[in-house]
Write a protein that holds these residues in place. Structure first.
Motif, PDB file in Angstrom:
ATOM      1  N   ALA A  86       0.830  -1.206   0.000  1.00 15.41           N
ATOM      2  CA  ALA A  86       0.000   0.000   0.000  1.00 15.41           C
ATOM      3  C   ALA A  86       0.866   1.259   0.000  1.00 15.41           C
ATOM      4  O   ALA A  86       0.571   2.232  -0.712  1.00 15.41           O
ATOM      5  N   LEU A  87       1.938   1.241   0.784  1.00 15.17           N
ATOM      6  CA  LEU A  87       2.842   2.392   0.818  1.00 15.17           C
ATOM      7  C   LEU A  87       3.524   2.591  -0.536  1.00 15.17           C
ATOM      8  O   LEU A  87       3.651   3.727  -1.020  1.00 15.17           O
ATOM      9  N   GLU A  88       3.956   1.514  -1.143  1.00 19.92           N
ATOM     10  CA  GLU A  88       4.631   1.626  -2.441  1.00 19.92           C
ATOM     11  C   GLU A  88       3.687   2.172  -3.507  1.00 19.92           C
ATOM     12  O   GLU A  88       4.094   2.977  -4.358  1.00 19.92           O
ATOM     13  N   LEU A  89       2.428   1.747  -3.465  1.00 19.78           N
ATOM     14  CA  LEU A  89       1.445   2.275  -4.414  1.00 19.78           C
ATOM     15  C   LEU A  89       1.222   3.766  -4.169  1.00 19.78           C
ATOM     16  O   LEU A  89       1.175   4.564  -5.117  1.00 19.78           O
ATOM     17  N   SER A  90       1.105   4.142  -2.899  1.00 24.31           N
ATOM     18  CA  SER A  90       0.914   5.557  -2.562  1.00 24.31           C
ATOM     19  C   SER A  90       2.112   6.390  -2.994  1.00 24.31           C
ATOM     20  O   SER A  90       1.955   7.499  -3.521  1.00 24.31           O
ATOM     21  N   ILE A  91       3.303   5.872  -2.767  1.00 26.40           N
ATOM     22  CA  ILE A  91       4.519   6.594  -3.151  1.00 26.40           C
ATOM     23  C   ILE A  91       4.526   6.858  -4.654  1.00 26.40           C
ATOM     24  O   ILE A  91       4.829   7.968  -5.108  1.00 26.40           O
ATOM     25  N   ALA A  92       4.181   5.847  -5.436  1.00 25.69           N
ATOM     26  CA  ALA A  92       4.175   6.010  -6.894  1.00 25.69           C
ATOM     27  C   ALA A  92       3.165   7.068  -7.323  1.00 25.69           C
ATOM     28  O   ALA A  92       3.447   7.900  -8.197  1.00 25.69           O
ATOM     29  N   ARG A  93       2.000   7.059  -6.703  1.00 28.95           N
ATOM     30  CA  ARG A  93       0.966   8.028  -7.083  1.00 28.95           C
ATOM     31  C   ARG A  93       1.341   9.446  -6.651  1.00 28.95           C
ATOM     32  O   ARG A  93       1.150  10.404  -7.409  1.00 28.95           O
ATOM     33  N   ILE A  94       1.855   9.583  -5.433  1.00 29.90           N
ATOM     34  CA  ILE A  94       2.248  10.912  -4.948  1.00 29.90           C
ATOM     35  C   ILE A  94       3.397  11.457  -5.781  1.00 29.90           C
ATOM     36  O   ILE A  94       3.424  12.641  -6.143  1.00 29.90           O
ATOM     37  N   ARG A  95       4.342  10.595  -6.110  1.00 32.98           N
ATOM     38  CA  ARG A  95       5.482  11.037  -6.916  1.00 32.98           C
ATOM     39  C   ARG A  95       5.018  11.504  -8.301  1.00 32.98           C
ATOM     40  O   ARG A  95       5.530  12.485  -8.847  1.00 32.98           O
ATOM     41  N   LYS A  96       4.043  10.814  -8.858  1.00 29.75           N
ATOM     42  CA  LYS A  96       3.532  11.186 -10.180  1.00 29.75           C
ATOM     43  C   LYS A  96       2.913  12.577 -10.156  1.00 29.75           C
ATOM     44  O   LYS A  96       3.134  13.391 -11.064  1.00 29.75           O
ATOM     45  N   VAL A  97       2.150  12.870  -9.105  1.00 29.48           N
ATOM     46  CA  VAL A  97       1.505  14.183  -8.999  1.00 29.48           C
ATOM     47  C   VAL A  97       2.541  15.289  -8.835  1.00 29.48           C
ATOM     48  O   VAL A  97       2.518  16.306  -9.534  1.00 29.48           O
ATOM     49  N   HIS A  98       3.479  15.094  -7.909  1.00 33.37           N
ATOM     50  CA  HIS A  98       4.429  16.164  -7.622  1.00 33.37           C
ATOM     51  C   HIS A  98       5.480  16.327  -8.724  1.00 33.37           C
ATOM     52  O   HIS A  98       6.008  17.426  -8.908  1.00 33.37           O
ATOM     53  N   ALA A  99       5.762  15.258  -9.443  1.00 34.50           N
ATOM     54  CA  ALA A  99       6.699  15.384 -10.562  1.00 34.50           C
ATOM     55  C   ALA A  99       6.161  16.357 -11.599  1.00 34.50           C
ATOM     56  O   ALA A  99       6.919  17.066 -12.270  1.00 34.50           O
ATOM     57  N   ASN A 100       4.843  16.425 -11.700  1.00 35.29           N
ATOM     58  CA  ASN A 100       4.214  17.311 -12.676  1.00 35.29           C
ATOM     59  C   ASN A 100       4.206  18.766 -12.215  1.00 35.29           C
ATOM     60  O   ASN A 100       3.798  19.658 -12.959  1.00 35.29           O
ATOM     61  N   GLN A 101       4.652  19.005 -10.974  1.00 38.20           N
ATOM     62  CA  GLN A 101       4.704  20.369 -10.451  1.00 38.20           C
ATOM     63  C   GLN A 101       6.074  21.014 -10.630  1.00 38.20           C
ATOM     64  O   GLN A 101       6.239  22.194 -10.328  1.00 38.20           O
ATOM     65  N   SER A 102       7.048  20.258 -11.093  1.00 31.78           N
ATOM     66  CA  SER A 102       8.374  20.825 -11.329  1.00 31.78           C
ATOM     67  C   SER A 102       8.281  21.893 -12.408  1.00 31.78           C
ATOM     68  O   SER A 102       7.620  21.698 -13.437  1.00 31.78           O
ATOM     69  N   ARG A 103       8.940  23.009 -12.177  1.00 33.12           N
ATOM     70  CA  ARG A 103       8.813  24.135 -13.099  1.00 33.12           C
ATOM     71  C   ARG A 103      10.163  24.484 -13.718  1.00 33.12           C
ATOM     72  O   ARG A 103      11.161  24.629 -13.009  1.00 33.12           O
ATOM     73  N   PRO A 104      10.186  24.642 -15.017  1.00 32.01           N
ATOM     74  CA  PRO A 104      11.434  25.045 -15.677  1.00 32.01           C
ATOM     75  C   PRO A 104      11.662  26.545 -15.501  1.00 32.01           C
ATOM     76  O   PRO A 104      10.759  27.298 -15.120  1.00 32.01           O
ATOM     77  N   ASP A 105      12.884  26.974 -15.773  1.00 35.49           N
ATOM     78  CA  ASP A 105      13.157  28.409 -15.779  1.00 35.49           C
ATOM     79  C   ASP A 105      12.321  29.078 -16.868  1.00 35.49           C
ATOM     80  O   ASP A 105      12.084  28.493 -17.933  1.00 35.49           O
ATOM     81  N   THR A 106      11.868  30.289 -16.593  1.00 34.61           N
ATOM     82  CA  THR A 106      11.162  31.065 -17.609  1.00 34.61           C
ATOM     83  C   THR A 106      11.866  32.403 -17.787  1.00 34.61           C
ATOM     84  O   THR A 106      12.316  33.015 -16.819  1.00 34.61           O
ATOM     85  N   THR A 107      11.973  32.822 -19.027  1.00 38.84           N
ATOM     86  CA  THR A 107      12.605  34.099 -19.345  1.00 38.84           C
ATOM     87  C   THR A 107      11.613  34.973 -20.088  1.00 38.84           C
ATOM     88  O   THR A 107      11.022  34.545 -21.086  1.00 38.84           O
ATOM     89  N   THR A 108      11.402  36.181 -19.580  1.00 39.71           N
ATOM     90  CA  THR A 108      10.469  37.123 -20.197  1.00 39.71           C
ATOM     91  C   THR A 108      11.246  38.315 -20.747  1.00 39.71           C
ATOM     92  O   THR A 108      12.001  38.962 -20.007  1.00 39.71           O
ATOM     93  N   GLN A 109      11.074  38.565 -22.046  1.00 36.95           N
ATOM     94  CA  GLN A 109      11.694  39.733 -22.675  1.00 36.95           C
ATOM     95  C   GLN A 109      10.809  40.940 -22.368  1.00 36.95           C
ATOM     96  O   GLN A 109       9.707  41.071 -22.895  1.00 36.95           O
ATOM     97  N   VAL A 110      11.266  41.822 -21.497  1.00 36.98           N
ATOM     98  CA  VAL A 110      10.474  42.972 -21.083  1.00 36.98           C
ATOM     99  C   VAL A 110      10.653  44.132 -22.063  1.00 36.98           C
ATOM    100  O   VAL A 110       9.687  44.715 -22.548  1.00 36.98           O
ATOM    101  N   VAL A 111      11.909  44.453 -22.338  1.00 35.54           N
ATOM    102  CA  VAL A 111      12.257  45.484 -23.325  1.00 35.54           C
ATOM    103  C   VAL A 111      13.491  44.993 -24.060  1.00 35.54           C
ATOM    104  O   VAL A 111      14.115  43.994 -23.670  1.00 35.54           O
TER     105      VAL A 111
END
Length: 300
Positions: A86-111
């Motif tokens: 049960a813990l291993e199943l939960s770990i896999a599911r939680i990891r899947k959700v949080h992996a999708n929250q990783s954010r890449p760097d973003t660069t905005t050209q202002v001027v």
């Protein structure tokens, strides 16, 4: 047992709903006055102070504040296979959700020639608190450790109250969950003193952390409020609440299980089912009558 409030045919204001379904509240300010001596004692003390606090608040003398690696490995080796699955199943599911929250760097050209770069950088070290006074919460281990691992936090420590039933160690399921996730820096410390240990560090025991996360009782919330600025915090968690919105298609046994799983957290926890189905309400009530007496905290 569950209280039934029939709101059909009634038009209530937000205040009216609040009166029908009042929420529990905590006097964190009053609790802060009680935890101040504990925080000062941890800040200026040593391991013997933590052991004495465990004797006072947990009724047990931990053999050491740092949980031996051997105890973590033994807890995992002796874990019930069904619980491990049960813990291993939960770990896999939680990891899947949080992996999708990783954010890449973003660069905005202002001027022309001017850009703004947004970059998400992990803290160096985090302390994770796992409560253990009234029930066993391996879920708190997983839901705190996994996001930190995905964020690439370099150093992760866990604290959980020592248990008299287990010789002054945290509950073995907590230890097993830590080992399963590869976390072997675990401390047998509970309550406000655990938050203070992470905030200040202690020579020969634990290094100071940059951030502390995890749920806890009113004294944990008070310690977080008092130490905010000394250490980063996630939030001041209030009483546990769950609200389930369901229609007649819901499975009554599963709804009842979810309600019970949250109600066990605290004597002032709130577990609410909102449904337009009288049949489902009756079935859930029947399930609760059958299941609650089998729980550890059925007297609540």
């Amino acid at each position: 047992m569950i209280r039934v409030v029939d709101l059909r045919g009634r038009a209530l204001t937000k205040a009216g709903y609040h009166n029908e379904l009042p929420r529990a509240s905590l006097d964190v300010a009053a609790a802060m006055r009680l935890v101040e001596p504990i925080l000062k004692r941890v800040k200026n003390g040593d391991e013997s102070d933590l052991i004495e606090l465990a004797q006072e608040f947990d009724g047990v003398t931990p053999p050491s504040i740092r949980v031996p690696v051997a105890a973590l490995n033994a807890a995992l080796a002796n874990l019930d296979p069904d619980v491990r699955a049960a813990l291993e199943l939960s770990i896999a599911r939680i990891r899947k959700v949080h992996a999708n929250q990783s954010r890449p760097d973003t660069t905005t050209q202002v001027v022309d020639g001017g850009t703004v770069v947004e970059r998400w950088i992990p803290v160096d070290r985090v302390g994770l608190y796992v409560p253990g006074g009234r029930a066993v919460y391996p879920s708190s281990v997983m839901m705190n450790v996994i996001p930190a691992q995905i964020a690439n936090v370099a150093s992760i420590a866990v604290a959980s109250p020592p248990q008299s039933e287990f010789g002054g160690l945290p509950h073995p399921t907590i230890l097993a969950a830590c080992a399963l996730l590869g976390v072997f820096e675990v401390y047998a410390v509970g309550g406000a003193q655990a938050i203070a240990l992470f905030a200040y560090g202690m020579d020969g025991v634990a290094e100071k952390c940059d951030l502390v996360t995890g749920p806890g009782n009113i004294y944990v919330a008070a310690a977080k409020r008092a130490l905010r600025g000394v250490i980063g915090i996630d939030s001041e968690a209030g009483p546990t609440e769950i609200a389930i919105l369901a229609d007649k298609s819901a499975v009554a046994a599963e709804v009842a299980a979810d309600l019970i799983s949250q109600a066990e957290h605290d004597v002032i926890a709130a577990a609410i089912l909102v449904t337009d189905s009288q049949e489902l309400a009756d079935e859930v009530t029947a399930q609760l009558k059958a299941r609650v007496p089998q729980t550890k905290h059925s007297e609540r």
